[in-house]
Enzyme design. Sequence first.
Site, PDB file in Angstrom:
ATOM      1  N   ASP A  71     -25.243  36.452 -28.430  1.00  0.00           N
ATOM      2  CA  ASP A  71     -24.997  37.753 -27.825  1.00  0.00           C
ATOM      3  C   ASP A  71     -23.877  37.693 -26.789  1.00  0.00           C
ATOM      4  O   ASP A  71     -23.412  36.616 -26.421  1.00  0.00           O
ATOM      5  CB  ASP A  71     -26.291  38.307 -27.191  1.00  0.00           C
ATOM      6  CG  ASP A  71     -27.122  37.233 -26.477  1.00  0.00           C
ATOM      7  OD1 ASP A  71     -26.554  36.176 -26.113  1.00  0.00           O
ATOM      8  OD2 ASP A  71     -28.319  37.451 -26.279  1.00  0.00           O
ATOM      9  N   ASN A 140     -40.360  39.166 -21.528  1.00  0.00           N
ATOM     10  CA  ASN A 140     -40.982  40.225 -22.335  1.00  0.00           C
ATOM     11  C   ASN A 140     -41.002  39.860 -23.820  1.00  0.00           C
ATOM     12  O   ASN A 140     -41.276  40.709 -24.665  1.00  0.00           O
ATOM     13  CB  ASN A 140     -40.248  41.557 -22.125  1.00  0.00           C
ATOM     14  CG  ASN A 140     -38.787  41.503 -22.564  1.00  0.00           C
ATOM     15  OD1 ASN A 140     -38.312  40.483 -23.071  1.00  0.00           O
ATOM     16  ND2 ASN A 140     -38.068  42.603 -22.387  1.00  0.00           N
ATOM     17  N   HIS A 142     -38.396  38.869 -25.633  1.00  0.00           N
ATOM     18  CA  HIS A 142     -37.172  39.131 -26.399  1.00  0.00           C
ATOM     19  C   HIS A 142     -36.517  37.831 -26.880  1.00  0.00           C
ATOM     20  O   HIS A 142     -36.680  36.771 -26.266  1.00  0.00           O
ATOM     21  CB  HIS A 142     -36.182  40.020 -25.622  1.00  0.00           C
ATOM     22  CG  HIS A 142     -35.430  39.379 -24.499  1.00  0.00           C
ATOM     23  ND1 HIS A 142     -34.984  40.079 -23.406  1.00  0.00           N
ATOM     24  CD2 HIS A 142     -35.025  38.091 -24.277  1.00  0.00           C
ATOM     25  CE1 HIS A 142     -34.341  39.267 -22.590  1.00  0.00           C
ATOM     26  NE2 HIS A 142     -34.349  38.048 -23.096  1.00  0.00           N
ATOM     27  N   GLU A 147     -34.815  43.545 -27.720  1.00  0.00           N
ATOM     28  CA  GLU A 147     -35.891  43.888 -26.801  1.00  0.00           C
ATOM     29  C   GLU A 147     -37.107  44.371 -27.596  1.00  0.00           C
ATOM     30  O   GLU A 147     -36.993  44.639 -28.802  1.00  0.00           O
ATOM     31  CB  GLU A 147     -35.406  44.978 -25.835  1.00  0.00           C
ATOM     32  CG  GLU A 147     -34.193  44.572 -24.989  1.00  0.00           C
ATOM     33  CD  GLU A 147     -34.517  43.596 -23.837  1.00  0.00           C
ATOM     34  OE1 GLU A 147     -35.547  42.885 -23.919  1.00  0.00           O
ATOM     35  OE2 GLU A 147     -33.738  43.529 -22.880  1.00  0.00           O
TER      36      GLU A 147
HETATM   37  C1  F6R Z   1     -29.226  34.461 -24.129  1.00  0.00           C
HETATM   38  C2  F6R Z   1     -30.284  35.234 -24.743  1.00  0.00           C
HETATM   39  C3  F6R Z   1     -31.548  35.588 -24.030  1.00  0.00           C
HETATM   40  C4  F6R Z   1     -32.130  34.436 -23.220  1.00  0.00           C
HETATM   41  C5  F6R Z   1     -33.426  34.851 -22.520  1.00  0.00           C
HETATM   42  C6  F6R Z   1     -33.951  33.748 -21.617  1.00  0.00           C
HETATM   43  O1  F6R Z   1     -28.168  34.233 -25.035  1.00  0.00           O
HETATM   44  O2  F6R Z   1     -30.108  35.610 -25.852  1.00  0.00           O
HETATM   45  O3  F6R Z   1     -32.499  36.030 -24.965  1.00  0.00           O
HETATM   46  O4  F6R Z   1     -32.369  33.350 -24.076  1.00  0.00           O
HETATM   47  O5  F6R Z   1     -33.211  36.008 -21.780  1.00  0.00           O
HETATM   48  O6  F6R Z   1     -33.056  33.521 -20.584  1.00  0.00           O
HETATM   49  P1  F6R Z   1     -33.249  32.327 -19.540  1.00  0.00           P
HETATM   50  O7  F6R Z   1     -33.080  31.059 -20.311  1.00  0.00           O
HETATM   51  O8  F6R Z   1     -32.171  32.528 -18.525  1.00  0.00           O
HETATM   52  O9  F6R Z   1     -34.626  32.467 -19.006  1.00  0.00           O
END
Ligand code: F6R
Length: 251
Positions: A71, A140, A142, A147
């Site tokens: 992303d 959450n 995701h 989401e």
């Molecule tokens: C990042 C992504 C997000 C993260 C998730 C966890 O490319 O796609 O889904 O993997 O938000 O983020 P952290 O590792 O910062 O807790």
Amino acid sequence: MAGNIKLIVCDEAADVAKEAAALFADVIKAKPDAVIGLATGSTPEATYAELARMHKEEDLSFAKVTSFNLDEYWGLDGDHDQSYRYFMNGQLFSHVDIRTWNTHVLNGKAVNPQLECQAFEQKILSVGGLDIWLLGIGGNGHIAFNEPGSSVDSRTRLVDLTPETIAANSDGRFFKEASEVPRCALSAGIGTIREARKIVLLATGSGKAPAIAAAVEGAFTPDCPSSLLQDHPDCTFIVDREAAADLKNAG
Ligand code: F6R
């Protein structure tokens, strides 16, 4: 336990990174021109450091590897210090011998987001799909920026971030204030991710415990996007003890 998800519970977050890097290294050694999927965020930083160490000390080569990132924030260009392109350059790409032209991060400043997303999907098809995709998980549930509510067959697209995700990314680790966080992102879809031949999801810390329990032992439901990996034929979750704490059957 619901589904096929293989679970590896490590004592420490550092062990999660070692396990994950070893899995990636195995794929690259077996297939030097592997197509790998990458994530950003805090969780994979130690994995990237370990892969960089393996490149330096053990000759692990990325020279023929192609990469795709999950992303990118909508509205940030690759030079912005909070863009995911910038993160990847700093955390991994500049430390290994991957060729910049083989690294694919969605362009957050693309003129036409639909065309940008279609081109990303086309590029994945043109290189024969992903051999392995590294994921983190949101509190959450995701994955990428899919989401809750995202469908199992969703494709790469422009999405809105939830207030929870905006708050999680403005806690000082990345952005200082919620008002600085872009409201939208380009994100690979759940369908896009599920087509990877192997999926490895990492989670560390107690904040991820409810999401890990829901993803592994809860219902297969878009309410928890990571639960939509349950029927993938080769999906491994590597978590530390804290992230495993809410699992009933942690092994
Ligand atoms: C990042 C992504 C997000 C993260 C998730 C966890 O490319 O796609 O889904 O993997 O938000 O983020 P952290 O590792 O910062 O807790």
